[in-house]
Design a protein around this motif. Structure first.
Motif, short mmCIF file in Angstrom:
data_model
loop_
_atom_site.label_atom_id
_atom_site.label_comp_id
_atom_site.label_asym_id
_atom_site.label_seq_id
_atom_site.Cartn_x
_atom_site.Cartn_y
_atom_site.Cartn_z
N TYR A 1 3.11 -3.50 0.80
CA TYR A 1 2.98 -4.39 -0.18
C TYR A 1 3.25 -5.40 -0.31
N LEU B 1 -2.90 -4.44 1.58
CA LEU B 1 -3.88 -5.13 0.41
C LEU B 1 -5.31 -5.51 0.63
N GLU C 1 1.28 -16.93 -0.76
CA GLU C 1 1.01 -15.61 -1.23
C GLU C 1 -0.10 -15.27 -0.08
N VAL C 2 0.12 -13.36 0.73
CA VAL C 2 -1.39 -13.30 1.33
C VAL C 2 -1.44 -11.89 0.29
N ASP C 3 -3.30 -12.70 -0.71
CA ASP C 3 -4.05 -11.83 -0.59
C ASP C 3 -5.10 -11.27 0.66
N GLY C 4 -6.11 -10.33 -0.24
CA GLY C 4 -6.76 -9.19 0.05
C GLY C 4 -7.85 -10.17 0.83
#
Lengths: 330, 544, 128
Positions: free
Chosen positions: B323, B357, B463-466
């Motif tokens: 994560y 994520l 940022e990597v988001d879901g």
């Protein structure tokens, strides 16, 4: 904190009036060893209340059976409460209580109350608070209580001291277990259940049980019910057997005798529990430490030290909660 | 912090095999010395399935994909095929499919926003038809879904029904399903599931049905992956996988409906997890091929190389994707993919870098394909088959894994077999013990995970988001469910349901009745209701 | 380790059956002296009923999937059981983490270490 007697009295009154949250909190108070005021216990003759204990080895399918049986009993009973007991870790004193998983279809039914209990330091397949909680539930208008014991290898006798009727759950292929526990099973089983009856080995298990119960006169032989709890099979017969055993125990006066004996047992247990708590507190006092020092110096014998301290331990049990001594849970 | 070189530490493989600082010829166990001369494509096949390896047949790029409405999933699959994927996997929404619930089931209604997040909602053959629109099912290798055992007959019958309706000859249709016991009863235990004995019956029924009607189809695929990602270590994954295969073969043998060699062929397409210990994981695939050859020859007297040549699909370990600092996962995916290639895999899925994520975003999916393309096209590893063969270390590790795996296989037999070990919770206990050890090792610093236990300063530029799919999956599914029920031939559906129930309660093969049910537009939840009535619920041995 | 006497409810809000994470956390909490009541996959009304009947001191939710599903359980428990602390674990992408934290929920995404989770349980149940 909610440990004062006033609050507890108040909470008990609310629980008695049907407040479920209050009921749950009073059970917690019992588990913490707090003193509960005013539950009338003289119910030895009240046959309308029934407590059924379900015991058996781990993996016998007790939770699933209790779940399916609850469905069946609710056809005639307006409500059912379940006390599901699991062991506390002797090392950490924590516990994993997972019985609700298999009772998930009762999760939000207002007519079902499920409470998971850890044995805490109690031995014998039940928690120290089980009996008091059962009485509390019955006082708070939950006349039918099912108790699921810890899954133990050996037959545990505690359930006999707590429930009106003991149901022993076995599985096909358990010949050795039956032989090994012959005496215990005879002593406690009012009803035998062979759960997972669709598995191989049913016939021989049935023969083994028959061999055990044949030594009894016909009128006293416990019924043997075959069930497949995962599919709800056999629940009608089991409920029927419970009703018949209940009637028979009531008719012969055996139920009243059992309950009378249980009261004696409970009185002794509660006294012992109260004394242990008191002793634990006393062991934290300077007087106790001084006695240990005297022992170490060789100036007193263990016997003499006990003789001297015992009255102090007993006398320090005061009728009201002694707030000056820290209690375990705070 | 840089630690000084320390050779007092215990160097072990991920599964705990003690490792020397280097290996010599004499380290290779005597029994294994004998097989060193075998070439790839020769029994016992540890060196690979074909002598020409990836020169003539690159591994299949095979990514799990799916979300939203069936048309969303179709679009994603088309995208992956355009990107160079060489097979496709249809993922059914797990909230509904795994439990055989329609979207109007109370358990689903309570979680309506989750619907479509883990696969497309496919409640009837109409939905499956939408999902399969324009897919090259005659030429490409398709995975029909049905990973969970109780869902497999529905998913397969749906795929086959659509294929039939489009005029394809089932006897020439390639593809696979999964119907995996590890996923169903160990890795991902659903709220309700048919008991294991009913599951075994389903899988044997599917094997028989394919034997008769779909000879090119791989009917069941045992996925050690799901055991490993639940905690089983490499030798346990191997031992348990073959214990599972033995249950299938024994059931077919008991029935006497299929020659054992054909049954072995039917369950000889398996999947393993690829994790981060590169040499142990590559050795595991070599060990697997040898063990299958051994099992078939010693236990079933099957020696046909076409049967004893195990075909392997791998998926990189989802649980190793972090994560924290998710871009690092691209590196992890590459290394695990490399391990699979070195071990001689036939088909591979690389987990998305956003695995921890959410389901993969389009970009993460593309990267999973790109990683494999880079490995295939830029590294020259396709040139030589079994590049690790003859390495003292790898041959020793292969032999040690085999020995430990058979020991675990024997332990399972002592538990009464694979099904019994699942029913009792013994297998879950084994998995949990390893997981617990691993967590402890992370906490006490013996296991390092970059970005998680060490080097936690993150300077990622973004940022990597879901990825959350689409937001109309539930509404559309509900409307389509009502539409199907309103417009289908109700009498035919009713009679198909009654027939299915009758068959379930008999000992006949369920697949013909399931085909009729799908053709008659019986829905997922209706099939589930019939199961629940006929089989009850598996008493899960674990507290989820 | 001393008996905490504290009870923690552990539930999964989604229908996804991965049991590994929650089981390891539950075991760690047990080993730290907590009584952990596990109810498996549960709807928000089931979470609430269990929290009440079991008289727990802390609610732990394993979440996954859409954040709204978890929020429904969080909000119901917070409304009906005033002051009940909640912590969450599971697949919690950053946008979901922020929304939970805004409600006072402690969040442990994948990669969280067990000692930190246990510390949080102690703090939230008032024993540390």
């Amino acid at each position: 904190m909610t440990s004062s007697t006033d609050t507890l009295t108040d909470m008990l009154a609310r629980a008695h009036a049907g407040d479920r949250r209050a009921l749950a909190r009073v059970i917690s108070a019992i588990e913490r060893g707090e003193r509960l005021p005013g539950i009338p216990l003289g119910d030895a003759e009240d046959a309308a209340k029934l407590c059924v204990g379900i015991t058996g080895a781990p993996g016998a399918g007790k939770s699933t059976l209790v779940s399916a049986l609850t469905d069946e009993l609710l056809k005639t009973s307006p409500s059912a409460a379940v006390l599901a007991v699991d062991p506390s870790s002797p090392i950490s004193r924590g516990a994993l209580l997972g019985d609700r998983v298999r009772m998930h279809r009762h999760a939000t039914r207002p007519e079902v109350f499920i409470r998971s209990m850890a044995t805490r330091s109690h031995h014998g397949g039940l928690a120290g608070a089980t009996q008091a909680s059962r009485r509390l539930l019955q006082y708070c208008a939950w006349p039918l209580v099912l108790i699921e014991t810890v899954g133990v290898g050996q037959v545990e006798l505690d359930i006999v001291n707590t429930a009106d009727i003991a149901v022993v759950v076995l599985n096909p292929g358990w010949g050795d277990e039956i032989q090994a526990n012959k005496a215990g099973l005879m002593e406690i089983a009012d009803i035998f259940v062979i759960n997972k009856a669709d598995r191989p080995g049913l016939e021989s298990t049935r023969r083994d049980i028959d061999a055990v119960i044949m030594t009894r006169p016909e009128s006293q032989r416990p019924p043997v019910i075959e069930t497949v709890a995962t599919e709800g099979v056999g629940m009608e017969s089991l409920a029927q057997a419970i009703t018949e055993v209940h009637q028979s125990l009531t008719g012969t006066g055996e139920l009243a005798r059992r309950r009378y004996a249980q009261l004696g047992m409970e009185l002794s247990q509660q006294m012992s529990r109260r004394f242990s708590q008191q002793l634990e507190r006393y062991a934290d006092c300077p007087a106790f430490a001084a006695a240990v020092a005297q022992l170490a110096a060789g100036s007193v014998s263990i016997e003499a030290a006990i003789d001297e301290m015992l009255p102090q331990v007993v006398n320090s049990v005061s009728p009201s909660q002694d707030e000056s001594v820290p209690s375990g849970e705070q | 912090m840089q630690q000084p070189p320390d050779d007092s530490r215990d160097w072990v493989s991920a599964s705990g095999i003690p490792l020397k600082s280097y290996y010599m010829a004499e380290d290779v166990p005597a029994a294994h010395q004998k097989v060193l001369d075998a070439a790839p494509g020769e029994a016992p096949f540890h060196r690979g399935s074909y002598p020409t390896g990836y020169r003539t047949k690159p591994w299949r790029i095979f990514q799990l994909s799916g979300f939203g409405k069936p048309e969303d999933e179709n679009e994603r699959i088309q995208f992956l095929l355009e990107q160079g994927e060489t097979g496709f996997i249809m993922e059914h929404d797990r909230n509904t499919a795994d439990h055989l619930y329609n979207v109007d089931h109370p358990e689903v209604l309570a979680r309506r926003e989750d619907v479509g997040l883990t696969g497309a909602v496919m409640q009837s053959v109409r939905d499956i038809d939408i999902c399969m629109k324009d897919l090259p099912i005659g030429t490409s290798y398709g995975h029909a879904g049905g990973a969970v055992v109780q869902h497999a007959p529905f998913a397969l019958a749906g795929y086959w029904t659509v294929a039939k309706q489009r005029g394809f000859d089932l006897s020439r249709l390639p593809g696979t399903g999964q119907s995996d016991f590890f996923l169903t009863y160990l890795g991902c235990v659903t709220k309700q599931q048919i008991p294991t004995d009913a599951g075994l019956r389903f899988n044997a029924d599917i094997m028989e049905f394919c034997d008769e009607h779909l000879p090119r189809w791989v009917p069941v695929s045992i996925a050690g992956y799901n055991g490993a990602d639940s905690g089983l270590n490499a030798p346990q994954e191997l031992g348990a996988l073959f214990a599972n295969a033995v249950e299938y073969l024994e059931e077919i043998k008991r029935r006497g409906t299929m020659p054992i060699a054909r049954a072995a062929r039917a369950c000889g397409g398996v999947s393993f997890r690829m994790s981060m210990d590169i040499f142990e994981e590559a050795s595991k695939l070599r060990a697997a091929r040898l063990m299958w050859t051994q099992l078939l020859s010693e236990r079933y007297d099957v020696h046909d190389p076409k049967v004893s040549n195990l075909r392997i699909h791998c998926v990189t370990a989802g649980s190793r994707m972090t994560y924290q600092q998710p871009i690092n996962n691209i590196v992890r995916g590459t290394l695990m993919g490399l391990a699979a290639a070195l071990g001689g895999v036939q088909s591979l899925g690389v987990s998305g870098y956003d695995e921890a994520l959410s389901i993969p975003s389009e970009h993460a999916h593309q990267m999973s394909v790109r990683i494999q393309q880079v490995l295939q096209e830029e590294t020259n590893i396709a040139a030589v088959t079994d590049p690790l063969g003859g390495s003292y270390y790898v041959e020793t590790l292969t032999a040690q894994l085999i020995e430990r795996a058979w020991a675990f296989f024997d332990e399972i037999q002592e538990q009464g077999g694979f099904l019994a070990a699942l029913d009792s919770g013994w297998m879950h206990q084994k998995a949990a013990e390893n997981q617990h050890k691993e967590f402890m090792a992370q906490s006490d610093g013996t296991q390092k995970i970059i970005g998680v236990t060490d080097h936690t300063d993150d300077i990622s530029p973004f940022e990597v988001d879901g990825f959350m799919g689409v937001d109309d999956a539930f509404d559309v599914a509900l409307a389509r469910l009502e539409e199907v029920k309103r417009t289908r031939h109700e009498k035919a559906a009713g009679s198909a349901m009654r027939e299915l129930e009758t068959v379930l309660r008999s000992d006949r093969n369920i697949m013909p009745a399931m085909m009729t049910a799908l053709e008659s537009e019986v829905t997922l939840g209706e099939v589930g209701d019939i199961y629940r009535e006929a089989f009850g619920d598996w008493a899960t041995p674990i507290q989820t | 380790m001393a008996d905490t006497g504290k009870r923690i409810l552990m539930a999964k809000t989604g229908l996804d059956g991965h049991w590994r994470g929650p089981t390891i956390v539950a075991t760690a909490l047990r080993d730290a002296g907590f009584e952990v009541i596990m109810i498996g996959m549960a709807r928000s009304d089931e979470v609430l009923q269990a929290a009440i009947d079991e008289d727990v001191d802390l609610v732990g939710l394993n979440i996954g999937g859409h954040i709204d599903v978890a929020l429904r359980a969080v909000e119901l428990v917070q409304t009906e059981c005033e002051g009940m602390p909640i912590f969450c674990g599971g697949v919690v992408p950053p946008h979901a983490k922020r929304r939970l934290e805004a409600l006072g929920v402690e969040v442990f995404p994948p990669g969280s270490q067990l000692p930190d989770i246990v510390d949080s349980a102690r703090r939230l149940t008032g024993i540390a």
